[in-house]
Design a protein around this motif. Structure first.
Motif, short mmCIF file in Angstrom:
data_model
loop_
_atom_site.label_atom_id
_atom_site.label_comp_id
_atom_site.label_asym_id
_atom_site.label_seq_id
_atom_site.Cartn_x
_atom_site.Cartn_y
_atom_site.Cartn_z
N ALA A 188 62.88 32.37 11.00
CA ALA A 188 62.18 32.96 12.14
C ALA A 188 62.91 32.76 13.47
O ALA A 188 62.29 32.70 14.52
N ALA A 189 64.23 32.69 13.46
CA ALA A 189 65.00 32.44 14.68
C ALA A 189 65.20 33.71 15.52
O ALA A 189 65.52 33.61 16.70
N ILE A 190 65.03 34.88 14.92
CA ILE A 190 65.27 36.14 15.62
C ILE A 190 63.94 36.88 15.75
O ILE A 190 63.32 37.22 14.75
N ARG A 191 63.53 37.12 16.98
CA ARG A 191 62.27 37.84 17.21
C ARG A 191 62.61 39.27 17.59
O ARG A 191 63.09 39.54 18.67
N VAL A 192 62.36 40.21 16.67
CA VAL A 192 62.65 41.61 16.94
C VAL A 192 61.46 42.34 17.54
O VAL A 192 61.62 43.42 18.13
N ALA A 193 60.27 41.77 17.41
CA ALA A 193 59.05 42.33 17.99
C ALA A 193 57.96 41.27 17.86
O ALA A 193 58.11 40.31 17.08
N PRO A 194 56.86 41.42 18.59
CA PRO A 194 55.76 40.48 18.41
C PRO A 194 55.33 40.45 16.94
O PRO A 194 55.23 41.49 16.29
N ASP A 195 55.17 39.26 16.42
CA ASP A 195 54.77 39.06 15.02
C ASP A 195 55.81 39.58 14.03
O ASP A 195 55.47 39.88 12.88
N ASP A 196 57.06 39.71 14.44
CA ASP A 196 58.14 40.15 13.54
C ASP A 196 59.37 39.29 13.80
O ASP A 196 60.27 39.66 14.55
#
Length: 174
Positions: free
Chosen positions: A154-162
């Motif tokens: 979960a180190a890369i946040r591409v969108a909220p809750d993603d």
């Protein structure tokens, strides 16, 4: 027809614009190259300028593939490590094949061209890269000889809750 690969070509305005267009098109097609679509050329340009500055400093090499029309169709950047204890391996960044050319084996060809370029450098024993999890990229790089050597969940946040994993892969050159 295969792409024609060149390492460290002369940096012309046409090449610069071709890489910028490629990066924008790949990003907008959902490619995991540092952006989330939609993205504009103006948003991508500062990242390209950073890569070009590293090239001018001699820290980064560009591997570029041109198609039969002479258009930029694929790129990858090889960057030297700056840490004195890690100069025996390079980073591979921004690996891209234009969406219209995907599925033709050009990604494998690009990685082979990058590995050949790295083998031509004194003291380089491996290539290291990171990729965004959840897209099957680990399988692709694995099929090209890279091995997964690390993962940060979960180190890369591409969108909220993603959130996606940041996957580290290594290709020994020996």
């Amino acid at each position: 027809m295969p792409l024609t690969y060149t390492v460290n070509p002369a940096l012309t305005p046409a090449l610069r614009d071709g890489v910028l267009d490629l990066w924008t098109d790949v990003s907008n097609a959902g490619g995991a190259v540092g952006f989330v679509p939609p993205v504009t050329r103006e948003q991508v340009r500062p990242e390209l300028v950073r890569h070009l500055a590293q090239m001018a400093e001699g820290r980064t090499r560009l591997v570029v593939g041109h198609d039969e029309a002479g258009e930029v169709a694929a790129t990858a950047f090889l960057t030297h490590n700056t840490h004195r204890l890690m100069t025996h391996w390079l980073w591979l960044y921004t690996v891209m094949v234009h969406p219209r050319h995907q599925g033709k084996g050009y990604g494998r060809d690009l990685l082979a061209a990058a590995a050949d370029a790295a083998r031509g450098l004194d003291g380089i024993e491996a290539i290291r890269l990171t990729c965004r999890g959840g897209l099957g990229l680990e399988r692709f790089y694995g099929s090209c000889g890279y091995k997964e050597v690390g993962r940060v969940p979960a180190a890369i946040r591409v969108a909220p809750d993603d959130d996606r994993d940041d996957v580290t892969m290594l290709l020994p050159l020996g």
